[in-house]
Design a protein around this motif. Sequence first.
Motif, PDB file in Angstrom:
ATOM      1  N   ARG A  61      36.161  30.930  -9.622  1.00 17.82           N
ATOM      2  CA  ARG A  61      36.566  31.986 -10.640  1.00 17.82           C
ATOM      3  C   ARG A  61      35.532  32.583 -11.556  1.00 17.82           C
ATOM      4  NH1 ARG A  61      39.355  31.251 -14.234  1.00 17.82           N
ATOM      5  NH2 ARG A  61      40.830  33.188 -13.994  1.00 17.82           N
ATOM      6  N   HIS A  72      55.845  41.513  -9.956  1.00 19.23           N
ATOM      7  CA  HIS A  72      54.852  40.677 -10.446  1.00 19.23           C
ATOM      8  C   HIS A  72      53.616  41.694 -10.987  1.00 19.23           C
ATOM      9  CE1 HIS A  72      52.047  37.686 -10.617  1.00 19.23           C
ATOM     10  NE2 HIS A  72      51.116  38.149 -10.272  1.00 19.23           N
ATOM     11  N   MET A  80      40.946  27.807  -4.073  1.00 24.91           N
ATOM     12  CA  MET A  80      40.019  28.782  -3.638  1.00 24.91           C
ATOM     13  C   MET A  80      38.741  28.300  -3.280  1.00 24.91           C
ATOM     14  SD  MET A  80      41.120  31.709  -6.666  1.00 24.91           S
ATOM     15  CE  MET A  80      40.133  32.914  -5.798  1.00 24.91           C
ATOM     16  N   GLY A 137      52.567  34.998 -13.964  1.00 23.07           N
ATOM     17  CA  GLY A 137      51.298  35.814 -14.627  1.00 23.07           C
ATOM     18  C   GLY A 137      51.104  35.451 -16.209  1.00 23.07           C
ATOM     19  N   ASP A 174      57.124  29.316  -4.814  1.00 26.49           N
ATOM     20  CA  ASP A 174      56.926  30.706  -4.573  1.00 26.49           C
ATOM     21  C   ASP A 174      55.754  30.735  -3.695  1.00 26.49           C
ATOM     22  OD1 ASP A 174      55.984  33.335  -4.593  1.00 26.49           O
ATOM     23  OD2 ASP A 174      54.607  32.874  -6.097  1.00 26.49           O
ATOM     24  N   SER A 199      48.168  38.535 -13.564  1.00 24.70           N
ATOM     25  CA  SER A 199      48.032  37.097 -13.721  1.00 24.70           C
ATOM     26  C   SER A 199      47.125  36.921 -14.787  1.00 24.70           C
ATOM     27  CB  SER A 199      47.167  36.512 -12.493  1.00 24.70           C
ATOM     28  OG  SER A 199      47.389  35.333 -12.617  1.00 24.70           O
ATOM     29  N   GLY A 229      52.268  29.776 -11.967  1.00 20.63           N
ATOM     30  CA  GLY A 229      51.365  29.252 -11.403  1.00 20.63           C
ATOM     31  C   GLY A 229      50.463  28.419 -12.139  1.00 20.63           C
ATOM     32  N   ARG A 230      49.531  29.548 -13.021  1.00 16.83           N
ATOM     33  CA  ARG A 230      48.351  29.051 -13.918  1.00 16.83           C
ATOM     34  C   ARG A 230      48.855  28.348 -14.796  1.00 16.83           C
ATOM     35  NH1 ARG A 230      43.959  32.047 -14.039  1.00 16.83           N
ATOM     36  NH2 ARG A 230      45.137  33.683 -13.146  1.00 16.83           N
ATOM     37  N   LYS A 289      50.039  28.795  -4.452  1.00 14.74           N
ATOM     38  CA  LYS A 289      48.597  29.328  -4.420  1.00 14.74           C
ATOM     39  C   LYS A 289      47.845  28.911  -5.379  1.00 14.74           C
ATOM     40  CE  LYS A 289      49.858  33.867  -4.598  1.00 14.74           C
ATOM     41  NZ  LYS A 289      51.022  33.690  -5.529  1.00 14.74           N
ATOM     42  N   GLU A 292      58.046  32.740 -11.308  1.00 10.51           N
ATOM     43  CA  GLU A 292      56.923  32.240 -10.194  1.00 10.51           C
ATOM     44  C   GLU A 292      55.554  31.770 -10.932  1.00 10.51           C
ATOM     45  OE1 GLU A 292      56.340  35.668  -7.746  1.00 10.51           O
ATOM     46  OE2 GLU A 292      58.304  35.612  -6.859  1.00 10.51           O
ATOM     47  N   TYR A 297      43.827  27.629  -9.278  1.00  5.56           N
ATOM     48  CA  TYR A 297      42.816  28.765  -8.582  1.00  5.56           C
ATOM     49  C   TYR A 297      41.541  27.917  -8.703  1.00  5.56           C
ATOM     50  CZ  TYR A 297      46.793  31.748  -9.261  1.00  5.56           C
ATOM     51  OH  TYR A 297      48.151  32.158  -9.419  1.00  5.56           O
ATOM     52  N   TYR A 308      35.521  36.443 -11.090  1.00  5.28           N
ATOM     53  CA  TYR A 308      36.244  37.302 -12.189  1.00  5.28           C
ATOM     54  C   TYR A 308      35.639  37.086 -13.463  1.00  5.28           C
ATOM     55  CZ  TYR A 308      40.049  35.838  -8.964  1.00  5.28           C
ATOM     56  OH  TYR A 308      40.894  35.468  -8.112  1.00  5.28           O
TER      57      TYR A 308
END
Length: 412
Positions: free
Chosen positions: A312, A199, A375, A239, A79, A202, A275-276, A60, A273, A371, A316
């Motif tokens: 983002r 989890h 997104m 995360g 993942d 993040s 990602g970032r 993702k 898992e 992301y 956020y």
Amino acid sequence: MNPFLYNGRNLQAEKVPLEKLARKVGTPVYVYSSTALISNFQALTRALSGTPHLICYSVKANSNLALLKLLSRRGSGFDIVSGGELHRVQKAGGDPCKTVFSGVGKTEKEMAEALRAGILLFNVESGEELERLDQVSRKMARRAPFALRVNPDVDAKTHRHIATGLKKHKFGVPFEEAVSLYEKSRRMKGVIARGLDCHIGSQMTELAPIKDALRQMAELFNHLRARGFALSYLDVGGGLGIIYRKEKPPSMAEYSRAVRKAAVQTGATILLEPGRVLAGNAGILLTRVLYRKKTKGKTWVIVDAGTNDLLRPALYEAEHEIQPVYRRAGKPVLMDVVGPLCESSDVLAGNRKMMLPEQGDLLAIMSAGAYGMSMASNYNSRPRPAEVLVEGSRFRVIRKRESYGDLLRGES
Ligand code: LLP
């Protein structure tokens, strides 16, 4: 590693001048460094050497096929959280046997697809989901390997929209209910307990909540083993945070030490898992200045990327560094860098002290590899940006800029 450095006054992606890239491909455009992505993957692998583990890149964060291919060729697992992500992994030559399926709302169709593909682990988030998985897999004469995602009620100390490990969040099953659910699974012929998963959030920048969750997980894992469950995998989720501006996240080495402890305590193979931390700093969003204007006490820089392209900051309150592609001399001024959307929240950077760019200048919105594009939306009927992969002094388009035709696809 940071692949986005200045050569004199000009910002480059690896050895490619961004000015040249933008002239060829247009803006807005996401630009990724293959070297940075690979080196992040390898750095994490190195940090975990000696710990039995499998890195399952969280699709993702950035699901472009070219990036998935780069990782799968280097042995990464994945993942996923949807049938669509499974499809991408398979198209990228990823190994389903190294793929875990997370998410609170898997449909029967997605479960069947993942079973057919021979997925490594279903991370199950509720009793009803476990029953559904049991039914689906019995119908297919299979036995689905599963882990329960437990919610350890730990505050991840991150933005409220990306924290997931507290009781009030929708994720996982409560810690106290985990054992009885595992016990229940003994009577289900279509599922087999193979692991334990969590989890907690993040963009985590503190180690304490991670350690806290890992300690609880290791205890529960050993307890379940003692009850006779043949668990092999401890999935610690993703995360780990990155530096956007001034954050001080734990290093991969510090993070890995905490993970290694859990591995030693349990004897489990650790699934991760991330990602970032793999993709985030490997990408930027390149945008061109359309207009500048001054209103009462405020300077606005209007660029051709909006928060539909990079959500983002609006969602956020995320702060991404912005760097000029051509470094001008002068005195920095306070400004807002905004997009063209008809939304007051379409602010890519608010109250930022920067050198005032000229009309037509290029700006690089940094740390946009995770992301970002995954997104992006078509809000305001804006075609989504192109994506470009840089490798040394070469670059290629790995996703074409959308056309007006793409915008209307499927409509009548
Ligand atoms: N595993 C699970 C079950 C997850 O839900 C996530 C992210 C990850 C792994 C990967 O987490 P990472 O290593 O990337 O932190 N859109 C937000 C982030 C949402 C994260 C959702 N889950 C953002 O732009 O900050």
